[in-house]
Write an enzyme that holds these catalytic residues in place. Structure first.
Site, PDB file in Angstrom:
ATOM      1  CB  CYS A  83      -0.881   0.058   1.247  1.00 56.35           C
ATOM      2  SG  CYS A  83      -1.968  -1.342   1.453  1.00 56.35           S
ATOM      3  CG  HIS A 101      -5.948  -0.609   1.884  1.00 57.11           C
ATOM      4  ND1 HIS A 101      -7.054  -0.315   1.120  1.00 57.11           N
ATOM      5  CD2 HIS A 101      -5.503  -1.816   1.428  1.00 57.11           C
ATOM      6  CE1 HIS A 101      -7.263  -1.282   0.250  1.00 57.11           C
ATOM      7  NE2 HIS A 101      -6.340  -2.213   0.412  1.00 57.11           N
ATOM      8  CD  GLU A 129     -26.142  13.715  12.902  1.00 54.73           C
ATOM      9  OE1 GLU A 129     -27.024  14.304  12.253  1.00 54.73           O
ATOM     10  OE2 GLU A 129     -25.364  14.293  13.691  1.00 54.73           O
TER      11      GLU A 129
HETATM   12 ZN   LIG Z   1      -5.815  -4.000  -0.502  1.00 56.91          ZN
END
Ligand SMILES: [Zn+2]
Length: 221
Positions: A83, A101, A129
């Site tokens: 990531c 993530h 809300e």
């Molecule tokens: Zn992923």
């Protein structure tokens, strides 16, 4: 206790919380936090609920074009989370203090309702809300979260995520079709609480659709 240990411990604690929520099953998901001495990021392909502070990488926060390791884990077999380039989109383009993530089922299913073929689109959220928990939004606003198509490798999402971020500067999230969601914020608290609100909102879309209450949450990117 040094700041270095604190943030590494925080990454581990949050990864355990995310695992318990179903956000980090099967080694996926995680969080990266900017600290005074660099950007902290978990290793790749490991059980996120079991990482320890010594397993967390620290990367140079002044080099956001690529990963420059300031401190590597003692275990040389560990690799930086896949990531990382996506987290860096948020650090570089939005000056984020943290990015996470999640592989939660709710954004995946909500995006499938909005874009059934898995292509780019938007998820429209309104009438709840919990929208108030998103940066700059009120509970009567309509908010469009961009959806990008999935790719075989996480890093291949980097360019399409950056383009979706440029097209939607008012929101701090990008959904990856059939995969999960990236969320960021000015600090880790803001990233986490926005992710909680978005998860709730995506669940509300899915459950509303199941009850026949929600019409056409999708739209063009
Ligand atoms: Zn992923």
């Amino acid at each position: 206790m040094s700041a270095t240990v604190d943030i590494a411990q925080l990454v581990c604690e949050l990864c355990r919380n995310f695992y318990a929520l179903g956000w980090a099953s099967g080694t996926g998901g995680g969080i990266s936090i900017r600290g005074a001495d660099g950007i902290y990021v978990a290793p790749s392909g490991v059980q996120k609920e079991r990482i320890e502070p010594a397993d967390v990488f620290v990367l140079d926060a002044s080099r956001l074009d690529r990963a420059c390791v300031v401190r590597a884990p003692a275990d040389a077999s560990l690799r930086i989370s896949e990531c990382q380039p996506l987290f860096f989109n948020a650090f570089r383009d939005r000056d984020a203090g943290a990015a996470l993530h999640s592989h939660s089922l709710w954004p995946v299913l909500a995006a499938r309702l909005a874009s059934p073929d898995g292509g780019p689109g938007v998820l429209r959220l309104r009438g709840f809300e919990m929208l108030k928990g998103l940066r700059g939004k009120g509970c009567f606003d309509e908010v469009s979260i961009p959806i990008i198509a999935n790719t075989a490798r996480e890093a291949e999402l980097t360019d399409s995520m950056a383009a979706a971020m440029r097209a939607h500067p008012d929101v701090d999230a990008v959904i990856v079709a059939g995969h999960g969601i990236y969320v960021w914020g000015r600090d880790w608290v803001r990233a986490k609480t926005q992710a909680e609100c978005l998860d709730w909102l995506c669940r509300a879309v899915v459950e509303s659709h199941r009850l026949g209450l929600y019409d056409a949450p999708g739209g063009s990117p």
